[in-house]
Design a protein around this motif. Structure first.
Motif, short mmCIF file in Angstrom:
data_model
loop_
_atom_site.label_atom_id
_atom_site.label_comp_id
_atom_site.label_asym_id
_atom_site.label_seq_id
_atom_site.Cartn_x
_atom_site.Cartn_y
_atom_site.Cartn_z
N ASN A 1 104.02 59.21 64.01
CA ASN A 1 105.19 59.05 63.18
C ASN A 1 106.18 60.13 63.57
O ASN A 1 105.89 61.32 63.45
CB ASN A 1 104.84 59.19 61.69
CG ASN A 1 104.19 57.95 61.15
OD1 ASN A 1 104.59 56.84 61.48
ND2 ASN A 1 103.19 58.12 60.32
N ASP B 1 107.83 51.10 70.14
CA ASP B 1 107.96 51.31 68.70
C ASP B 1 106.87 50.56 67.96
O ASP B 1 106.04 49.87 68.57
CB ASP B 1 109.37 50.94 68.20
CG ASP B 1 109.70 49.46 68.35
OD1 ASP B 1 108.80 48.62 68.53
OD2 ASP B 1 110.90 49.14 68.26
N GLU B 2 106.86 50.68 66.65
CA GLU B 2 105.80 50.06 65.84
C GLU B 2 105.82 48.54 65.87
O GLU B 2 104.86 47.89 65.46
CB GLU B 2 105.86 50.57 64.41
CG GLU B 2 107.17 50.30 63.72
CD GLU B 2 107.33 51.10 62.45
OE1 GLU B 2 108.05 50.62 61.56
OE2 GLU B 2 106.78 52.21 62.34
N ASN B 3 106.90 47.97 66.40
CA ASN B 3 106.99 46.52 66.53
C ASN B 3 106.54 46.03 67.91
O ASN B 3 106.61 44.85 68.20
CB ASN B 3 108.43 46.05 66.27
CG ASN B 3 108.87 46.39 64.87
OD1 ASN B 3 108.15 46.15 63.90
ND2 ASN B 3 110.04 46.98 64.73
N GLY B 4 106.11 46.98 68.76
CA GLY B 4 105.64 46.63 70.10
C GLY B 4 106.73 46.56 71.14
O GLY B 4 106.46 46.19 72.28
N ASN B 5 107.96 46.92 70.78
CA ASN B 5 109.07 46.90 71.73
C ASN B 5 109.07 48.17 72.58
O ASN B 5 108.99 49.28 72.03
CB ASN B 5 110.41 46.80 70.99
CG ASN B 5 110.50 45.56 70.14
OD1 ASN B 5 110.23 44.47 70.61
ND2 ASN B 5 110.86 45.73 68.90
N MET C 1 109.54 56.31 61.89
CA MET C 1 109.00 55.17 62.62
C MET C 1 107.84 55.67 63.49
O MET C 1 107.84 56.79 63.96
CB MET C 1 110.09 54.54 63.50
CG MET C 1 109.56 53.39 64.33
SD MET C 1 110.83 52.44 65.19
CE MET C 1 111.32 51.35 63.88
N ARG C 2 106.90 54.81 63.71
CA ARG C 2 105.73 55.13 64.54
C ARG C 2 106.04 54.72 65.98
O ARG C 2 106.53 53.63 66.25
CB ARG C 2 104.50 54.38 64.03
CG ARG C 2 103.23 54.74 64.81
CD ARG C 2 101.99 54.20 64.12
NE ARG C 2 101.67 54.91 62.91
CZ ARG C 2 101.02 56.07 62.85
NH1 ARG C 2 100.63 56.65 63.94
NH2 ARG C 2 100.76 56.63 61.69
N TYR C 3 105.76 55.66 66.89
CA TYR C 3 105.94 55.42 68.32
C TYR C 3 104.61 55.59 69.03
O TYR C 3 103.80 56.43 68.66
CB TYR C 3 106.96 56.41 68.90
CG TYR C 3 108.35 56.18 68.38
CD1 TYR C 3 109.19 55.25 68.97
CD2 TYR C 3 108.83 56.90 67.29
CE1 TYR C 3 110.47 55.02 68.48
CE2 TYR C 3 110.09 56.69 66.80
CZ TYR C 3 110.91 55.75 67.39
OH TYR C 3 112.17 55.53 66.90
#
Length: 67
Positions: free
Chosen positions: A21, A55-59, A1-3
């Motif tokens: 990643n 995280d990659e979802n903006g959370n 996952m991308r941070y």
């Protein structure tokens, strides 16, 4: 996952536009702590810094202070 490792220094926000990643959230947390430790070395200028890991979802998944 991308941070993504964003920096908040007082009222200034420095977004991480590239991210990294990484194999796990735990790895991202450890990396954020390393970044915060490096910011501490900046002295007075960086005392109010906060590393915000998203995280990659903006959370936002972790925050680490540099004080």
């Amino acid at each position: 996952m991308r941070y993504f490792f964003h920096i908040l220094d007082g009222s200034k926000f420095f977004p991480d536009g590239a991210g990294n990643n990484l194999p796990s959230l735990e790895y991202a947390k450890r990396l954020a702590e390393v970044v915060a430790d490096e910011l501490k070395k900046g002295g007075e200028f960086c005392r109010s810094s906060l590393v915000i890991v998203a995280d990659e979802n903006g959370n936002t998944v972790f925050e680490c202070g540099a004080c």
